[in-house]
Motif scaffolding. Structure first.
Motif, short mmCIF file in Angstrom:
data_model
loop_
_atom_site.label_atom_id
_atom_site.label_comp_id
_atom_site.label_asym_id
_atom_site.label_seq_id
_atom_site.Cartn_x
_atom_site.Cartn_y
_atom_site.Cartn_z
N ILE A 121 14.38 5.74 7.42
CA ILE A 121 13.52 6.30 8.47
C ILE A 121 12.67 7.42 7.88
CG2 ILE A 121 13.43 7.42 10.72
CD1 ILE A 121 14.44 4.57 10.80
N LYS A 122 11.35 7.27 7.95
CA LYS A 122 10.44 8.30 7.46
C LYS A 122 9.21 8.38 8.37
CE LYS A 122 11.51 8.02 2.48
NZ LYS A 122 11.86 9.43 2.27
N PRO A 123 8.64 9.59 8.54
CA PRO A 123 7.36 9.70 9.26
C PRO A 123 6.25 8.98 8.49
CG PRO A 123 8.41 11.85 9.01
CD PRO A 123 9.17 10.90 8.14
N PHE A 124 5.11 8.78 9.14
CA PHE A 124 4.03 7.98 8.59
C PHE A 124 3.62 8.43 7.19
CE2 PHE A 124 -0.43 7.05 7.85
CZ PHE A 124 -0.54 5.72 8.21
N ARG A 125 3.27 9.70 7.03
CA ARG A 125 2.76 10.17 5.74
C ARG A 125 3.81 10.01 4.64
NH1 ARG A 125 1.36 14.25 9.32
NH2 ARG A 125 -0.86 14.42 9.85
N THR A 129 3.75 7.99 0.92
CA THR A 129 4.07 8.71 -0.32
C THR A 129 5.26 8.08 -1.02
OG1 THR A 129 3.22 10.77 0.61
CG2 THR A 129 4.69 10.96 -1.28
N ALA A 130 6.27 7.67 -0.25
CA ALA A 130 7.47 7.08 -0.85
C ALA A 130 7.15 5.79 -1.61
CB ALA A 130 8.52 6.81 0.23
N VAL A 131 6.25 4.97 -1.08
CA VAL A 131 5.86 3.75 -1.78
C VAL A 131 5.01 4.09 -2.99
CG1 VAL A 131 4.57 1.58 -1.61
CG2 VAL A 131 6.01 2.32 0.29
N SER A 144 -3.78 0.73 8.94
CA SER A 144 -3.94 0.43 7.54
C SER A 144 -4.18 1.72 6.78
CB SER A 144 -5.11 -0.54 7.33
OG SER A 144 -5.20 -0.95 5.98
N VAL A 145 -4.18 1.65 5.45
CA VAL A 145 -4.52 2.79 4.61
C VAL A 145 -5.37 2.29 3.45
CG1 VAL A 145 -2.46 4.16 5.14
CG2 VAL A 145 -2.41 2.54 3.23
N GLU A 146 -6.19 3.16 2.93
CA GLU A 146 -6.96 2.87 1.72
C GLU A 146 -6.57 3.91 0.69
OE1 GLU A 146 -11.12 2.55 2.36
OE2 GLU A 146 -10.94 0.98 3.90
N GLN A 147 -5.75 3.51 -0.26
CA GLN A 147 -5.26 4.44 -1.29
C GLN A 147 -5.12 3.67 -2.60
OE1 GLN A 147 -2.18 7.21 -0.10
NE2 GLN A 147 -1.20 7.08 -2.10
N PRO A 148 -5.71 4.19 -3.66
CA PRO A 148 -5.59 3.50 -4.95
C PRO A 148 -4.13 3.30 -5.33
CG PRO A 148 -7.23 5.25 -5.07
CD PRO A 148 -6.54 5.40 -3.74
N GLY A 149 -3.83 2.11 -5.86
CA GLY A 149 -2.48 1.81 -6.29
C GLY A 149 -1.61 1.17 -5.22
N LEU A 150 -2.11 1.07 -3.99
CA LEU A 150 -1.35 0.48 -2.90
C LEU A 150 -2.05 -0.77 -2.37
CD1 LEU A 150 -0.26 3.60 -0.81
CD2 LEU A 150 1.01 2.42 -2.61
#
Length: 286
Positions: A121-125, A129-131, A144-150
């Motif tokens: 269980i983790k909050p959104f942010r 970060t964990a992934v 959705s998210v736009e983040q390099p490496g994901l």
């Protein structure tokens, strides 16, 4: 000094509110205040100027913040480095995904009896970060998210429903339109906490002559159900599988309000049969 204190410190810095930081970290406001006070005593400097109106970071805080983020990033990297690979998967989500996640985990475990699959269980942010840091293999999010490496993989789409109390003027209707709901106060969490819901509402009302009438934001420690009961002329949005006991769910006459659910994985992650099976079963749970 403890790593959890640094995590609480970062949350207060980013939220500029002890109550919002406590909600984000799933602890009480008094607990987070106590831990920040302990950190200040350990460091020998004040980190926040507190008043009834605002929480203001000090100069020491601005110097500490990047180092604290580095420390937590190193912790995630250490965990990812020593973690057993191949037979262990960590899935980050929140409790609203629990039913679908646990069903998919059970199916994946049946296909891979030696697998160890954790539901974290983790909050959104923190899920993102964990992934990104390698601490978790997979995260479930709405939107959705736009983040390099994901890499983002769409899993399913969730319906949103209109909820009112039984005493609402429209509660006896078989269906309603957004135009009919427009004069009545809409209760939602603050936009900074539920950007996606506010975006869905703005998009839905974009072509109408009048927008929604927003009521007071729902505080972090309150529920939508209780706020509706206290304001019986109001309405809110709920996820279709949310508990609605004591409320009236009103179908929309013209269209549906929907939100995508996505899986987030590292782009450079090595292929894992267990992770593939888990994703397949999450797709089937739609």
């Amino acid at each position: 000094m403890e790593l959890r204190q640094l995590a609480y410190f970062i949350a207060v810095c980013e939220e500029l509110s002890f109550s919002k930081a406590a909600t984000r970290c799933f602890i009480s406001q008094s607990a987070i205040s106590h831990q920040i006070a302990r950190l200040e005593r350990d460091l020998g400097v004040p980190l926040f100027e507190r008043s009834t109106r605002a929480v203001v970071p000090t100069d020491a805080t601005m110097r500490l913040l990047p180092l604290a983020k580095q420390m937590l990033s190193l912790e995630s990297a250490i965990r990812a480095t020593v973690r057993t690979t191949g037979h262990r998967i960590r899935l980050a989500a929140n409790m609203s995904f629990a039913t679908r996640s646990l069903s998919a985990i059970a199916a994946a475990r049946a296909a891979h009896p030696d697998a160890e699959i954790e539901f974290v269980i983790k909050p959104f942010r923190q899920r993102i970060t964990a992934v990104a840091d390698g601490d978790c293999d997979l995260a479930l999010i709405r939107g959705s998210v736009e983040q390099p490496g994901l890499t983002v993989e769409k899993l399913w789409v969730e319906d949103l429903v209109i909820a009112t109390t039984r005493g609402h003027p429209l509660a006896t209707r078989e269906s309603v339109t957004l135009a009919e709901l427009s004069p009545y106060p809409l209760l939602l969490p603050p936009e900074q906490e539920q950007v996606l819901l506010h975006t869905v509402i703005r998009t839905a009302f974009a072509d109408l002559p009048t927008g929604p009438t927003f009521g007071p934001p729902i505080p972090p420690d309150h529920t939508a159900t209780m706020e509706l009961i206290n304001r019986p002329d109001s309405w809110t949005l709920l996820y279709a599988d949310s508990p609605t006991e004591g409320l009236v769910v009103l179908p929309l006459a013209e269209h549906r309000l929907r939100i995508p659910v996505s899986a987030i994985v590292r782009t450079d992650a090595r292929p894992s049969p267990i992770l593939t099976t888990l994703l397949d079963n999450l797709h089937r749970s739609r």
